[in-house]
Design a protein around this motif. Structure first.
Motif, mmCIF file in Angstrom:
data_model
loop_
_atom_site.group_PDB
_atom_site.id
_atom_site.type_symbol
_atom_site.label_atom_id
_atom_site.label_comp_id
_atom_site.label_asym_id
_atom_site.label_seq_id
_atom_site.Cartn_x
_atom_site.Cartn_y
_atom_site.Cartn_z
ATOM 1 N N ASP A 183 9.131 3.999 -0.795
ATOM 2 C CA ASP A 183 9.838 2.796 -1.564
ATOM 3 C C ASP A 183 8.966 1.721 -1.703
ATOM 4 N N TYR A 184 8.147 1.345 -0.883
ATOM 5 C CA TYR A 184 7.028 0.074 -1.337
ATOM 6 C C TYR A 184 6.130 0.234 -2.198
ATOM 7 N N GLY A 185 5.717 1.379 -2.090
ATOM 8 C CA GLY A 185 4.711 1.725 -3.265
ATOM 9 C C GLY A 185 5.327 1.787 -4.811
ATOM 10 N N PHE A 186 6.633 2.317 -4.646
ATOM 11 C CA PHE A 186 7.503 2.555 -5.944
ATOM 12 C C PHE A 186 7.816 0.952 -6.448
ATOM 13 N N TYR A 187 8.235 0.265 -5.441
ATOM 14 C CA TYR A 187 8.726 -1.022 -6.045
ATOM 15 C C TYR A 187 7.582 -1.907 -6.541
ATOM 16 N N ASN A 188 6.472 -1.659 -5.818
ATOM 17 C CA ASN A 188 5.340 -2.447 -6.240
ATOM 18 C C ASN A 188 4.634 -2.016 -7.476
ATOM 19 N N ALA A 189 4.912 -0.774 -7.888
ATOM 20 C CA ALA A 189 4.686 -0.076 -9.163
ATOM 21 C C ALA A 189 5.583 -0.807 -10.412
ATOM 22 N N ILE A 190 6.773 -1.149 -9.788
ATOM 23 C CA ILE A 190 7.597 -1.760 -10.732
ATOM 24 C C ILE A 190 7.160 -3.190 -11.048
ATOM 25 N N ARG A 191 6.839 -3.923 -9.937
ATOM 26 C CA ARG A 191 6.423 -5.129 -10.300
ATOM 27 C C ARG A 191 5.244 -5.213 -10.916
ATOM 28 N N ALA A 192 4.430 -4.285 -11.035
ATOM 29 C CA ALA A 192 3.387 -4.142 -11.598
ATOM 30 C C ALA A 192 3.265 -4.259 -13.186
ATOM 31 N N VAL A 193 4.294 -3.107 -13.523
ATOM 32 C CA VAL A 193 4.623 -2.954 -14.859
ATOM 33 C C VAL A 193 5.417 -4.212 -15.430
ATOM 34 N N LEU A 194 6.205 -4.853 -14.628
ATOM 35 C CA LEU A 194 6.769 -6.244 -15.036
ATOM 36 C C LEU A 194 5.727 -7.188 -15.326
ATOM 37 N N ASN A 238 -3.942 3.714 6.926
ATOM 38 C CA ASN A 238 -2.785 4.445 6.691
ATOM 39 C C ASN A 238 -2.180 4.460 5.122
ATOM 40 N N ARG A 239 -1.748 3.302 4.648
ATOM 41 C CA ARG A 239 -1.541 3.295 3.394
ATOM 42 C C ARG A 239 -0.820 1.537 2.940
ATOM 43 N N TRP A 240 -1.234 1.573 1.754
ATOM 44 C CA TRP A 240 -0.895 0.233 1.322
ATOM 45 C C TRP A 240 -1.342 -1.190 1.747
ATOM 46 N N ARG A 275 -3.356 5.387 0.732
ATOM 47 C CA ARG A 275 -2.809 5.354 -0.404
ATOM 48 C C ARG A 275 -2.910 3.629 -0.945
ATOM 49 N N LEU A 276 -3.178 3.434 -2.035
ATOM 50 C CA LEU A 276 -3.606 2.103 -2.680
ATOM 51 C C LEU A 276 -2.207 1.881 -3.522
ATOM 52 N N LEU A 277 -1.839 0.542 -3.417
ATOM 53 C CA LEU A 277 -0.660 0.161 -4.536
ATOM 54 C C LEU A 277 -1.365 0.135 -5.606
ATOM 55 N N GLU A 278 -0.256 0.219 -6.536
ATOM 56 C CA GLU A 278 -0.420 -0.053 -7.878
ATOM 57 C C GLU A 278 -0.780 -1.607 -8.325
ATOM 58 N N ASN A 331 -14.473 7.347 0.272
ATOM 59 C CA ASN A 331 -13.000 7.450 -0.389
ATOM 60 C C ASN A 331 -13.403 7.884 -1.956
ATOM 61 N N ARG A 332 -14.223 8.997 -1.766
ATOM 62 C CA ARG A 332 -14.786 9.571 -3.280
ATOM 63 C C ARG A 332 -13.600 9.919 -4.124
ATOM 64 N N ASP A 333 -12.266 10.359 -3.490
ATOM 65 C CA ASP A 333 -11.146 10.870 -4.260
ATOM 66 C C ASP A 333 -10.747 9.644 -5.141
ATOM 67 N N LYS A 334 -10.837 8.431 -4.476
ATOM 68 C CA LYS A 334 -10.391 6.984 -5.172
ATOM 69 C C LYS A 334 -11.332 6.973 -6.514
ATOM 70 N N LEU A 335 -12.524 7.222 -6.280
ATOM 71 C CA LEU A 335 -13.326 7.207 -7.513
ATOM 72 C C LEU A 335 -13.076 8.092 -8.559
ATOM 73 N N GLY A 336 -12.637 9.332 -8.040
ATOM 74 C CA GLY A 336 -12.232 10.262 -8.931
ATOM 75 C C GLY A 336 -11.061 9.954 -9.887
ATOM 76 N N GLU A 337 -10.034 8.974 -9.236
ATOM 77 C CA GLU A 337 -8.967 8.602 -10.082
ATOM 78 C C GLU A 337 -9.376 7.718 -11.658
ATOM 79 N N TYR A 338 -10.629 7.333 -11.349
ATOM 80 C CA TYR A 338 -10.958 6.564 -12.738
ATOM 81 C C TYR A 338 -11.869 7.432 -13.392
ATOM 82 N N GLY A 339 -12.486 7.192 -14.584
ATOM 83 C CA GLY A 339 -13.578 7.977 -15.182
ATOM 84 C C GLY A 339 -13.195 9.330 -15.962
ATOM 85 N N GLU A 340 -11.856 9.642 -15.629
ATOM 86 C CA GLU A 340 -11.813 10.782 -16.269
ATOM 87 C C GLU A 340 -11.571 10.866 -17.845
ATOM 88 N N SER A 341 -10.933 9.863 -18.221
ATOM 89 C CA SER A 341 -10.773 9.769 -19.367
ATOM 90 C C SER A 341 -10.905 8.299 -20.231
#
Lengths: 458, 288
Positions: free
Chosen positions: A217-228, B198-200, B218-221, B265-275
């Protein structure tokens, strides 16, 4: 579903009664009464109707006290009340839990008793929408009434809530199927989105189902905020949802004329708990830059919101309020019932209009089995098996009147329709009697005396 | 210098509240004062001497000259060092909730684990926990946007959920792993995590710096890739190695910095640079 013959054998109809089941508090019910019992209910959902037409086999009728052999024995009211008052008056860490299925008038008496004896007062929010209340304290409360939803909303989002099962009339009466002033075609004028990892019954009737992954949930809502905020999403899939779907959803939400987010325990009790609600509130605040948006928690019991509003008004804190030191304290993880019970702290537990025996974790119930439990309720349940004193109350909205708060905070009076059994008493009367008997046993409030600071340190 | 030694006689199932037993209050106390003192337990007070033998040695002119040594099982003793402004407290056991909460000075060393809310809203001083901590280490109370504003917390073990929530100053170092949402709503200060997260981390952070030396789940968008930096210098401390630098959380127009170890965190580097050519340097780095 088998066809049921309509009920025609009744003495009278009591109109415009209020349902005492969920937080919708539907106040358009008609009770069909015969021989002093409700034999049928019109307009209610099956959940509400089955509760209102109570099963008298399970009804608690007379007070009971557990004897030395561990058996519950029927006693008179004075004996039961004296025993309960004795337990409460001699306790060091009393907890008074429940309150969500009783009237606000009863809560007033309960608060006076709790404050006098230095108890912890808590309600079912501790196991349901507690995280929502914590988030609201931090992030605000962009709420609207359900009447506004009915008349205005064109986009309804259900997040972590399966309203079709838990609040069956919510969609029909307030949000989706009903016709409103600006939504004259009802369902055809509205878009329904369900955000839930499961393809629930609510998802089945929705226009769009966002099945993000569990705990995402948190990651999903964070993505929505980022798009907004205009950001291009860098990951192709966020919390199990393709980024194209998120762009599409955000556009739909931005273009709403009046949008509402209804959220349930699927949001409050996943990994990030109160921070899920926190970010959902922030998302709604962001959406208000584009359109009109609000949110409403899908409260479960009919007056669970009432206890939180009442306590916040009286003490400043919505639930889990500890009066042990003579003033109100409220700390997450410290003054909540589950935490206290699993830590093994309470020495007396008063449960009113709730069933911890059915809902609490095993470790909490194990502690309840060790300490005196006083139950004020109308039905026999797992908590009765744990109780040492049983005080039969009355059914608010059916056997006695009282006020409650709907999920959107609207105050509703619930009127009496039938008489209660002769040997039962109103919840308000029981708690007031307990208070008066405790006050006779303890002349002074039972709270830790105030500390006088060291004068040299001043 | 005054040394006050607490030796536990018996435990209580209901937690003892030690918020009044801080150097600021007791630096003038002798053994007779402790014998008279009643400690809050639930809705009552009981003689402290029912639970602890207390030995006082030396004299003190101020709280800074007090050293409290608490021996025994402190799993049901909460608010140790709460609101203290000076002196030293040494706990030779795991402790209950709120150790060092709202402290503004002095030192607390816990030779064990700490329950939730350790160092909440502390504004100064030093809190060292040699074991693990539970939720809300150095965080804020509910409804408050400012958590820890100064001082230092070191956790030798792992930290629970929302460590450093609303961090508004000071430094938190976790030598073990961190659970979800470390540094959420952070607005200032530094968080250093030697283990995995763990994440975020850093959700809705406005400012400040989080350094993660271990693996990030996991990293947040809301975090935007900035650059890859070598041996970053954060407030005078140089972190050896290559770090991926992100800025966020943009959902809040935040300008916080998140540094994660690039080697781990080499996998995180992989998320960039592909295209995208913008990330050529990262792709080159990844190919090395």
């Amino acid at each position: 579903m088998a066809y049921e013959e309509p009920i025609t054998d009744y003495d009278e109809i009591v109109e415009n009664c209020t349902c005492a089941f969920c937080g919708c508090n539907c106040d358009d019910l008609d009770y069909l009464v015969k021989d002093g019992h409700v034999v049928g209910v019109r307009h209610a959902c099956r959940l509400g109707a089955s509760k209102i037409m109570e099963d008298m086999d399970q009804r608690l009728i007379v007070p009971m006290v557990r004897d030395d052999n561990g058996e519950l024995k029927e006693v008179d009211w004075d004996t039961a009340l004296d025993k309960a008052a004795e337990y409460i008056a001699n306790s060091i860490r009393p907890v008074m839990y429940g309150w969500s299925e009783t009237s606000t008038e009863c809560m007033k008496e309960g608060l006076a008793l709790g404050e006098y004896i230095g108890a912890v007062l808590d309600n079912q929010a501790t196991i349901c929408h507690g995280p929502s209340l914590q988030a609201v304290q931090n992030a605000g409360y962009p709420i609207q009434t359900l009447g506004e939803v009915q008349n205005r909303a064109d986009v309804c989002v259900y997040s972590g809530s399966n309203a079709m099962n838990s609040h069956p009339r919510h969609l029909a009466r307030y949000s989706v199927f009903c016709r409103g002033f600006f939504r004259s075609r009802g369902r055809f004028d509205r878009t329904v989105v369900t955000m839930d990892p499961k393809f629930t019954d609510t998802a089945k009737m929705s226009d769009k189902w966002i099945g993000f992954e569990q705990n995402g949930d948190y990651g999903f809502y964070n993505a929505i905020r980022a798009v907004l905020k205009g950001k291009e999403l860098s990951q192709d899939v966020i919390s199990g949802i393709p980024k194209e779907d998120i762009y599409e959803l955000v556009e739909e939400m931005k273009n709403a004329e009046f949008g509402v987010l209804f959220f349930g325990l699927g949001l409050t009790h996943t990994l990030s708990k109160q921070r899920n609600i926190d970010i959902a509130i922030k998302m709604v605040q962001d959406l208000n830059k584009f359109s009109k948006w609000g949110l409403t928690p899908m409260r479960g019991h009919f007056n669970v919101n009432g206890f939180n509003i009442f306590m916040a008004f009286e003490t400043g804190f919505p639930f889990g309020v500890d009066f042990a030191r003579g003033y109100a304290r409220y700390v997450l993880g410290e003054t909540n019932t589950i935490d206290l019970l699993t830590r093994g702290e309470p020495d007396v537990f008063l449960v009113i209009a709730a069933d911890p025996g059915a809902h609490f974790p095993n470790k909490a119930n194990q502690h309840l089995a060790k300490i005196p439990v006083i139950q004020i309720d109308i039905h026999w349940g797992p908590s009765t098996e744990l109780a040492d004193v049983v005080l039969p109350g009355s059914f608010i909205g059916v056997e006695c009147g009282g006020t409650s708060y709907r999920m959107d905070g609207v105050l509703i009076f619930m009127k009496k329709a039938i008489d209660k059994p002769e040997t039962c008493r109103d919840d308000e009367w029981i708690v007031r009697e307990l208070k008066e008997r405790v006050m006779k046993l303890r002349k002074e409030p039972n709270v830790a005396p105030e500390y006088i600071p060291n004068p040299a340190a001043q | 210098m005054k040394t006050i030694t607490f030796k536990q006689k018996k435990t209580s199932s209901i937690a003892l509240e030690f918020d009044e037993l801080i150097p600021d209050e007791i630096y003038t106390w002798g053994e007779s004062d402790f014998n008279k003192y009643e400690v809050p337990i639930g809705n009552s007070r009981f003689p402290l001497t029912d639970y602890f033998d207390i030995k006082v040695e030396g004299e003190a002119e101020s709280p800074d000259e007090v050293k409290m040594i608490i021996n025994g099982d402190l799993n049901r003793v909460k608010y140790i060092g709460c609101k203290m402004s000076g002196g030293e407290i040494l706990c030779n056991s795991s402790v209950d909730l709120h150790v060092g909460a709202e402290m503004s000075g002095g030192t607390i060393i816990v030779d064990g684990n700490a329950a939730a809310h350790a160092g909440r809203e502390m504004s100064g001083g030093y809190l060292e926990i040699k074991g693990n901590t539970k939720e809300f280490t150095g965080a804020s109370y509910i409804g408050e946007w400012r958590g820890m504003t100064g001082g230092e917390i070191i956790v030798h073990g792992n930290a629970g959920k929302q460590c450093g929530e609303c961090l508004s100053g000071g430094k938190i170092t976790v030598l073990g792993n961190c659970d979800i949402l470390a540094g959420i709503h952070m607005s200032k200060g530094v968080m250093e995590i030697q283990g995995d997260v763990n994440r975020w981390p850093g959700g809705q952070m406005k400012n400040g710096t989080i350094v993660i030396n271990g693996k990030l789940g996991r990293l947040l968008e809301g975090f935007v890739f900035d650059e890859v930096v070598d041996n970053p210098d954060i407030e005078g401390k140089v972190y050896d190695g290559r770090f991926i630098k992100y800025t966020g959380d943009i959902g809040l127009n935040g300008k916080g910095t998140l540094l994660i170890n690039a080697d781990v965190n080499r996998d995180k580097l992989g998320e960039y640079g592909e295209s995208d050519d913008e990330y050529t340097s990262i792709r080159e780095y990844r190919n090395l």
